[in-house]
Design a protein around this motif. Structure first.
Motif, mmCIF file in Angstrom:
data_model
loop_
_atom_site.group_PDB
_atom_site.id
_atom_site.type_symbol
_atom_site.label_atom_id
_atom_site.label_comp_id
_atom_site.label_asym_id
_atom_site.label_seq_id
_atom_site.Cartn_x
_atom_site.Cartn_y
_atom_site.Cartn_z
ATOM 1 N N GLY A 1 5.052 -1.765 2.335
ATOM 2 C CA GLY A 1 4.858 -0.478 2.432
ATOM 3 C C GLY A 1 4.491 0.309 1.360
ATOM 4 N N ARG A 2 4.251 -0.463 0.223
ATOM 5 C CA ARG A 2 4.032 0.258 -1.068
ATOM 6 C C ARG A 2 2.437 0.267 -1.278
ATOM 7 N NH1 ARG A 2 7.435 -4.249 -4.298
ATOM 8 N NH2 ARG A 2 5.982 -5.334 -3.428
ATOM 9 N N LYS A 3 2.218 1.744 -1.564
ATOM 10 C CA LYS A 3 0.652 1.957 -1.843
ATOM 11 C C LYS A 3 -0.289 0.889 -2.625
ATOM 12 C CE LYS A 3 -3.204 4.690 -1.751
ATOM 13 N NZ LYS A 3 -3.826 4.897 -0.388
ATOM 14 N N SER A 4 -1.435 0.554 -2.295
ATOM 15 C CA SER A 4 -2.107 -0.487 -3.109
ATOM 16 C C SER A 4 -3.770 0.042 -3.042
ATOM 17 C CB SER A 4 -2.000 -1.812 -2.267
ATOM 18 O OG SER A 4 -0.541 -2.216 -2.125
ATOM 19 N N ARG A 39 1.339 -1.007 -8.546
ATOM 20 C CA ARG A 39 1.800 -0.621 -9.837
ATOM 21 C C ARG A 39 3.350 -1.141 -9.416
ATOM 22 N NH1 ARG A 39 -1.178 4.226 -9.383
ATOM 23 N NH2 ARG A 39 -2.786 4.386 -10.841
ATOM 24 N N GLU A 40 3.966 -2.084 -10.550
ATOM 25 C CA GLU A 40 5.381 -2.400 -10.500
ATOM 26 C C GLU A 40 5.910 -0.943 -11.009
ATOM 27 O OE1 GLU A 40 5.418 -5.855 -12.972
ATOM 28 O OE2 GLU A 40 6.054 -6.940 -11.057
ATOM 29 N N GLN A 41 5.464 -0.208 -11.917
ATOM 30 C CA GLN A 41 6.160 0.705 -12.182
ATOM 31 C C GLN A 41 5.155 2.141 -12.123
ATOM 32 O OE1 GLN A 41 7.445 0.607 -16.403
ATOM 33 N NE2 GLN A 41 7.968 -1.706 -16.163
ATOM 34 N N ALA A 42 5.817 3.103 -11.321
ATOM 35 C CA ALA A 42 4.923 4.052 -11.091
ATOM 36 C C ALA A 42 4.459 4.923 -12.300
ATOM 37 C CB ALA A 42 5.976 5.277 -10.494
ATOM 38 N N GLY A 43 3.087 5.035 -12.037
ATOM 39 C CA GLY A 43 2.454 5.874 -13.181
ATOM 40 C C GLY A 43 2.041 5.162 -14.334
ATOM 41 N N ASP A 44 2.172 3.944 -14.401
ATOM 42 C CA ASP A 44 1.859 2.951 -15.629
ATOM 43 C C ASP A 44 1.206 1.903 -15.094
ATOM 44 O OD1 ASP A 44 1.868 1.364 -17.727
ATOM 45 O OD2 ASP A 44 3.810 0.568 -17.655
#
Length: 294
Positions: A70-73, A135-140
């Motif tokens: 369910g993570r944005k890709s 992204r594994e880390q938001a914004g990175d």
């Protein structure tokens, strides 16, 4: 990979089989550059056609993708090749079309083939291999990694796709020595350009460094390097790009030209794009052009 649907009524029991489509255009100022069809417009347009085709094959109204957790890709390009290009054959108000054929291949990838036609002839082929990333880390953007998804059924991998994937692997490992007329040993050169990507020009709506910006960076660097050597800009014949990473807003880049060949036939060069902070190579780009006459 799941794509968010506008309504449950739009759901289907199986993905839609890929079918080639053709989109028609009239060349105006957005589509044109100094000497014909804009390569950057073409890459941006083929990228959007590719992404839209992925949504259509998942029976989704919009290309809004989420991985199995369910993570944005996003669809990210691993390798792109523009070949057999005669973009200079397109002029103002000329009609042309792009034929699109996108299908899933092995390795959780998709391969897009785009043929560009005027009413008289074919003027370019664009080939794109993509995968889905998150992204594994938001914004990175340095933490971009492969997204896991079930996806649509896998088609047989065309030879062109296999060649493009294999070449990207050679680029990444440094195992290539020749590309067309360019020989890294014979045509060794050293020219370094510093580049700071601009958020409003080089990044896309997903806040990622846009794949089409790499072409733009190399074009600017080439022109600054050789503008005094020849009065007319050369016309693109082929460009191949392999992508290995991304960059954040504020990350400085270096464009290092490691090989260059220029003779009566045209101009070729090889460029490595790397982040300054950690030295990570994020792209390798080889370009072949022909001279034009004013």
């Amino acid at each position: 990979m799941r794509a968010r649907r506008e309504s449950a009524a739009g759901a289907r029991s199986s993905p839609r089989a890929p079918q080639p489509t053709r989109t028609h255009y009239v060349a105006g100022m957005p589509e044109l550059a100094f000497a014909g069809l804009s390569e950057q417009w073409l890459l941006r347009t083929c990228g959007q056609l590719h992404w839209s085709a992925l949504a259509a094959q998942s029976d989704c109204a919009l290309p809004d993708f989420y991985d199995d957790e369910g993570r944005k890709s996003y669809a990210a390009f691993m390798a792109i090749r523009v070949r057999e290009a005669r973009l200079e054959d397109v002029s103002e108000n000329q009609r042309f079309a792009i034929e699109t054929d996108v299908r899933r291949i092995a390795g959780a990838r998709h391969f897009g083939q785009f043929r560009v036609f005027t009413t008289e002839s074919a003027i370019a082929r664009v080939e794109m291999v993509s995968t889905f990333v998150r992204r594994e880390q938001a914004g990175d953007n340095r933490s971009v990694c492969r997204a896991m998804f079930a996806g649509t059924p896998v088609s047989a991998t065309p030879d062109a796709a296999s060649e493009l994937v294999a070449q990207a692997k050679r680029f990444r490992s440094g195992e290539w020595t020749r590309h067309g007329p360019l020989d890294r040993a014979v045509h060794a050169a050293r020219h370094v350009v510093d580049y700071l990507p601009c958020p409003s020009l080089d990044f896309n709506g997903a806040h990622l460094l846009y794949f089409a910006s790499f072409q733009s960076m190399v074009e600017r660097a080439e022109w600054h390097w050789r503008s005094a050597q020849h009065s007319a800009p050369p016309a693109l014949v082929e460009r191949e790009m392999a992508f290995f990473g991304n960059a954040n807003v504020g990350d400085k880049l270096t464009l290092t030209f490691g090989a260059r060949r220029a003779d009566h036939d045209g101009l070729s060069h090889w460029c490595t794009v790397a982040r300054v902070a950690d030295g990570a190579c994020i792209a390798e780009i080889v370009t072949h052009k022909r001279w034009t006459h004013e």
